[in-house]
Design a protein around this motif. Structure first.
Motif, short mmCIF file in Angstrom:
data_model
loop_
_atom_site.label_atom_id
_atom_site.label_comp_id
_atom_site.label_asym_id
_atom_site.label_seq_id
_atom_site.Cartn_x
_atom_site.Cartn_y
_atom_site.Cartn_z
N TYR A 109 4.92 -87.62 45.25
CA TYR A 109 3.70 -87.22 44.56
C TYR A 109 2.51 -87.95 45.19
N ALA A 110 1.38 -87.27 45.28
CA ALA A 110 0.18 -87.88 45.83
C ALA A 110 -1.04 -87.42 45.04
N GLY A 111 -1.77 -88.36 44.48
CA GLY A 111 -2.96 -88.00 43.71
C GLY A 111 -3.86 -89.20 43.52
N GLY A 125 5.84 -92.09 44.07
CA GLY A 125 4.48 -91.78 43.62
C GLY A 125 3.45 -92.53 44.44
N LEU A 126 2.54 -91.80 45.06
CA LEU A 126 1.44 -92.40 45.81
C LEU A 126 0.14 -92.18 45.05
N VAL A 140 2.92 -91.39 39.70
CA VAL A 140 3.64 -92.67 39.76
C VAL A 140 4.53 -92.83 38.53
N LEU A 141 4.02 -92.44 37.36
CA LEU A 141 4.81 -92.52 36.13
C LEU A 141 6.08 -91.68 36.23
N ASP A 142 5.94 -90.42 36.67
CA ASP A 142 7.10 -89.54 36.75
C ASP A 142 8.12 -90.09 37.74
N THR A 161 16.56 -92.72 34.46
CA THR A 161 17.00 -91.48 33.80
C THR A 161 18.11 -90.78 34.57
N PHE A 162 17.98 -90.74 35.90
CA PHE A 162 18.92 -89.96 36.71
C PHE A 162 19.67 -90.80 37.74
N ASN A 163 19.52 -92.12 37.69
CA ASN A 163 20.22 -93.02 38.61
C ASN A 163 19.90 -92.71 40.07
N THR A 164 18.67 -92.28 40.33
CA THR A 164 18.25 -92.03 41.71
C THR A 164 17.80 -93.33 42.35
N ASP A 165 17.94 -93.41 43.66
CA ASP A 165 17.37 -94.54 44.38
C ASP A 165 15.85 -94.50 44.23
N PRO A 166 15.20 -95.66 44.11
CA PRO A 166 13.74 -95.67 43.93
C PRO A 166 12.97 -94.97 45.03
#
Length: 311
Positions: free
Chosen positions: A78-80, A108-109, A89-91, A98-103
């Motif tokens: 994400y970029a904004g 978020g940028l 950045v929040l999402d 929530t989904f055990n994804t790697d950071p």
């Protein structure tokens, strides 16, 4: 050097945006009782889901494209700037627990960097070059997806991010809250959720921000569903990093399997606390290492792993 006409041109440009429009009917809002202002604001907010609904076909098409890229190992970026950047950045920050994804899978940028989360960074949103530098630092690949977020649809940072990503072969999405936006036009997938004038003129942290949050919820959540991060509507890839999430993990296993507390504890212990693996152990009657292997072979999809054991 800034010409004398530039501020006037910018004012004219902003005046043409629905998100910046002035509402004469609300000019006396500061004289109203607090409850009446709250009712007005609540009434304005009710229009947001309908505006999002109009874009659902575009949103769904974009999600399918994102999921395909992420299956190949790509990232969702994400970029904004300002509120839009903070929402991205929040999402992104909520995907690992929530989904055990790697950071680094959902990133978020925000224009101006981490400091811009809490303070305004002068001029950051006006720089396309800053967006390019931020993306270059991530070493973009054609499997990545970059989502530019901007209520106005004209923020240079968001447009610059999308243009730079597209030039590097990445998938691009432009999320705006005005029609015929430059951001949507620059992206492979343009999503324009038109929420109209704000209660407080130009305060796009209100309806526009709410709309952006709803769309980002869909982008990340449904993408993760497509990637097998859920089993039905259960968060089977939840990362149990605190007492609340550990309790939630046990409850998820119970809802998915109907097993007893003792059986659940044994399965979670055998699988190192991995919810998805524990469910497979209980439903398929396999051991922990076999569950891990089956899930790896099925690309992390629990239903596919279960089908393999049934076969």
């Amino acid at each position: 050097m800034t010409s004398a006409s530039e501020p006037r041109d910018l004012r004219s440009e902003l005046a043409a945006l629905t998100t910046e429009a002035f509402r004469p009917d609300l000019a006396g809002i500061d004289r109203l009782p607090t409850l009446e202002i709250a009712r007005l604001m609540n009434g304005e907010d009710t229009a947001v889901p309908a505006a999002v609904a109009e874009q659902l076909p575009r949103i769904a098409t974009a999600i399918d494209a994102v999921a395909e890229c992420m299956r190949r190992g790509g990232r969702l970026i994400y970029a904004g700037a300002g509120t839009a950047g903070r929402l991205g950045v929040l999402d992104a920050s909520e995907c690992p627990p929530t989904f055990n994804t790697d950071p680094d899978r959902v990133v978020g940028l925000i224009a101006g960097g981490p400091d811009a989360m809490v303070t305004s960074v002068e001029g950051a949103e006006d720089s396309r070059e800053l967006a390019q530098r931020d993306l270059d630092a991530l070493k973009l690949t054609p499997d990545d997806t970059v989502v530019g977020i901007s209520a106005s649809g004209r923020t240079p940072y968001a447009i610059g991010a999308v243009e730079h990503a597209r030039a590097h072969g990445a998938l691009t999405i432009g999320l705006a809250c005005n029609k015929d936006s430059a951001l949507a036009a620059a992206a492979d997938h343009g999503i324009e959720v038109v929420t109209g004038p704000e209660l407080i003129t130009g305060s796009t942290r209100l309806k526009a921000g709410t709309a952006q949050k709803l769309v980002l919820n869909m982008l990340s959540t449904i993408t993760m569903i497509r990637l097998g991060k859920t089993y039905g509507n259960l968060m089977v890839d939840v990362r149990a990093s605190n007492d609340k999430l550990r309790a939630r993990s046990r409850r998820i296993v119970a809802l998915a399997t109907g097993a007893t507390d003792d059986e659940i504890e044994k399965a979670l212990t055998e699988t190192g606390g991995e919810v998805k693996n524990a469910i497979l152990v209980l439903l398929a009657g396999v051991d922990g290492p076999t569950a891990a292997r089956l899930l790896e072979e099925s690309g992390g999809h629990l239903r596919a792993a279960l089908a393999a054991t049934a076969g």
